[in-house]
Design a protein around this motif. Sequence first.
Motif, mmCIF file in Angstrom:
data_model
loop_
_atom_site.group_PDB
_atom_site.id
_atom_site.type_symbol
_atom_site.label_atom_id
_atom_site.label_comp_id
_atom_site.label_asym_id
_atom_site.label_seq_id
_atom_site.Cartn_x
_atom_site.Cartn_y
_atom_site.Cartn_z
ATOM 1 N N UNK A 139 19.916 74.378 37.498
ATOM 2 C CA UNK A 139 20.435 73.844 36.141
ATOM 3 C C UNK A 139 21.123 72.628 36.552
ATOM 4 N N UNK A 140 21.926 72.290 37.523
ATOM 5 C CA UNK A 140 22.580 71.016 37.892
ATOM 6 C C UNK A 140 21.507 70.068 38.122
ATOM 7 N N UNK A 141 20.450 70.400 39.036
ATOM 8 C CA UNK A 141 19.633 69.335 39.394
ATOM 9 C C UNK A 141 18.682 68.822 38.169
ATOM 10 N N UNK A 142 18.245 69.809 37.356
ATOM 11 C CA UNK A 142 17.708 69.489 36.243
ATOM 12 C C UNK A 142 18.416 68.426 35.352
ATOM 13 N N UNK A 143 19.944 68.795 35.107
ATOM 14 C CA UNK A 143 20.593 68.045 34.300
ATOM 15 C C UNK A 143 20.970 66.680 34.867
ATOM 16 N N UNK A 144 20.933 66.252 36.026
ATOM 17 C CA UNK A 144 21.148 65.212 36.646
ATOM 18 C C UNK A 144 19.956 64.458 36.514
ATOM 19 N N UNK A 145 18.633 64.909 36.713
ATOM 20 C CA UNK A 145 17.441 64.173 36.403
ATOM 21 C C UNK A 145 17.263 63.771 35.027
ATOM 22 N N UNK A 146 17.573 64.469 34.135
ATOM 23 C CA UNK A 146 17.302 64.301 32.703
ATOM 24 C C UNK A 146 18.298 63.382 32.214
ATOM 25 N N UNK A 147 19.614 63.513 32.606
ATOM 26 C CA UNK A 147 20.649 62.546 31.961
ATOM 27 C C UNK A 147 20.199 61.171 32.626
ATOM 28 N N UNK A 148 20.182 61.256 34.052
ATOM 29 C CA UNK A 148 20.161 59.987 34.524
ATOM 30 C C UNK A 148 18.735 59.114 34.129
ATOM 31 N N UNK A 149 17.791 59.790 33.610
ATOM 32 C CA UNK A 149 16.611 59.122 32.782
ATOM 33 C C UNK A 149 17.175 58.339 31.464
ATOM 34 N N UNK A 150 17.601 59.420 30.847
ATOM 35 C CA UNK A 150 18.307 58.996 29.354
ATOM 36 C C UNK A 150 19.349 57.523 29.577
ATOM 37 N N UNK A 151 20.064 57.687 30.305
ATOM 38 C CA UNK A 151 20.990 56.629 30.419
ATOM 39 C C UNK A 151 20.468 55.254 31.221
ATOM 40 N N UNK A 152 19.555 55.487 32.247
ATOM 41 C CA UNK A 152 18.902 54.397 32.659
ATOM 42 C C UNK A 152 17.875 53.602 31.477
ATOM 43 N N UNK A 153 17.288 54.633 30.929
ATOM 44 C CA UNK A 153 16.589 53.817 29.761
ATOM 45 C C UNK A 153 17.471 52.908 28.875
ATOM 46 N N UNK A 154 18.643 53.571 28.342
ATOM 47 C CA UNK A 154 19.658 52.760 27.703
ATOM 48 C C UNK A 154 20.077 51.679 28.448
ATOM 49 N N UNK A 155 20.262 51.761 29.630
ATOM 50 C CA UNK A 155 20.670 50.715 30.340
ATOM 51 C C UNK A 155 19.954 49.425 30.497
ATOM 52 N N UNK A 156 18.567 49.759 30.500
ATOM 53 C CA UNK A 156 17.655 48.582 30.574
ATOM 54 C C UNK A 156 17.525 48.162 29.012
ATOM 55 N N UNK A 157 17.675 48.787 27.967
ATOM 56 C CA UNK A 157 17.795 48.063 26.660
ATOM 57 C C UNK A 157 19.064 47.121 26.670
ATOM 58 N N UNK A 158 20.186 47.390 27.163
ATOM 59 C CA UNK A 158 21.469 46.816 27.024
ATOM 60 C C UNK A 158 21.106 45.529 27.811
#
Length: 600
Positions: A394-413
């Motif tokens: 569960x933790x590995x899955x959360x880290x992967x999904x959360x990382x993808x979302x935040x880095x996509x937002x980072x690229x827009x910023x």
Amino acid sequence: MSDTGTGTEAEALPREAPPLEDRPRDALPQEALARAEATPPLLPGPGQPPGSGPGGTTALDTAPEPADSGEAPGLGSFLARAAAGTAVLTVLAAVLGLVRDQAIARYFGASDASDAFLIAWTVPEMAATLLIEDGMALLLVPAFSLALTRRADAESAPRTDTREPGPDPVRELVAATLPRLCVLLMAGAALLMAGAPWVVRVLAPGLADPQLAVDCTRLTAVTVLTFGITGYFSAALRAHRSFLPPAGVYVAYNIGIIGMTLVLHSAWGVRAAAAGVAVGSLLMILTQLPTLLRLLPLARPRLRRLGKRAARTTPLLGLTVLAPVVLFVVSRQSQVLVERFLASTLPAGAISHLNYAQKVAQMPMVLSLMICTVTFPVVARAMADGNHEKARQRVERDLALAGMVVLLGTSVVLGYAPQIIEVLFQRGAFDTADTEATAQVMRVYAAGLLGHCLVGALSRPFFSSGRPTWFPAFAMGTGLLVTMGAGYALTYRFGVSGIATANAVGISTTALLLLMGLGTRVVPIRARAVALSLGRLAGAALVAGATGWAAAQLVPDAVLSLAAGCVLVPAVFFLTGLALRSPEVVSLLALIRRRFTDGR
């Protein structure tokens, strides 16, 4: 708050149709049991291609589906619906937060008045982190999860000859903690009101006229009590797997601030926004109260006795557990205190530029952490049951999904910071110079977004077992020291950009320490595989952000440029992630392809 279709199912699930993992194993069909327990990780295992789970299938493809023949939905389906409902309310709260900031920027710009309000806003920001978002949740979600486990054991125990019903562990927990908490919080709020002048001098010694900040601080001090009650209710509801009311509290909060600011700004000035903070915090409590009363009825349930195991009080709220959580949360929020302390020595408006840049830049982080918020009770229950493998997945899955979302937002910023600030804030007293200064700071803040996301995601597993652990506080304290040292070194030369750089370096240091320490201390995650996966996503974000930065100059109109960027940057991000064989991107695209094929 009215229930949507998703909300009704989510709130009814703990009472009427518990998830498959919570039901007796002998009452489950083997196929449903297999679906409930199948949780393959997003990260590839040894010898597997990126993005694949057991048998070469992707983890997203193998998510649990609802059981047939009237069975309760599987855990994966429930979490997906809960995350979707939470996402809608989180986005709505974020939009209202932007409207709130726009109103403050429109009426007060980046001035002495807005700086005074933001100094006073430090109180609810600290209270929200300690009492709603992190501290209270990290303490009480495991406590309520354990109490619910004991209640379920008592309900399923064989009948005995005793006539007196056994104690309800959940009611006992509430009776032992909530009254004492309210008394403590009321004392804290009163003390803060009385000591407001001293607090302002400590937070911002460089203010020329601190009286306005003192008045605003006294108005916002009530949040020490109201946020504490809100956080308690939120933890109890999330442990019961009711996620929509807790997700809606910031909607109510921002409505209160916006309403008071619009109605009273001409009469009270920036004090109207501070009064709105107090009103909004009361609305947060009312948003959750009806659902809480349904899940925690006043009538005493008749439970069978299990002896001393069921009757003993939970050890999860002792001082040895409380102290590490409080120290971690206070250290984390102290980064904001360091920023404003340093910015108070700069020209007027510096604190406001930092605030607007931080609020907008951290929106991707807020959206990414909603995944961990929804799944934290699952991790806590797995740790309480001793199922460390399930917790790891569960933790590995959360880290992967959360990382993808935040880095996509980072690229827009990174690509469109000036256009974002111009569209959101450039009106009224907020002029072009304010836009340029805020956008520059926001791009620097973006470098630390992944670190902020990882700290929020990694801290939860550390506290999920309820055992005392000082490592998160050590990691956060180390990061805070790095922030302070870098801030003092960089602020004089680079101004607000130096402060933002120090923030990014400090929080990234904390994230690295937590990632290295989690696998050896709590949950045996594969830190190297997680780091490699996040590295590929970070590479995709850099390419997408650089592409957006170059393309943004080609369209003069800020609205049109930003609209084009919202298409261009994600496209480049996912294509680059696919080229780098990022497991999360491969899994997501495989899921989309499968859904599209099935739809035909």
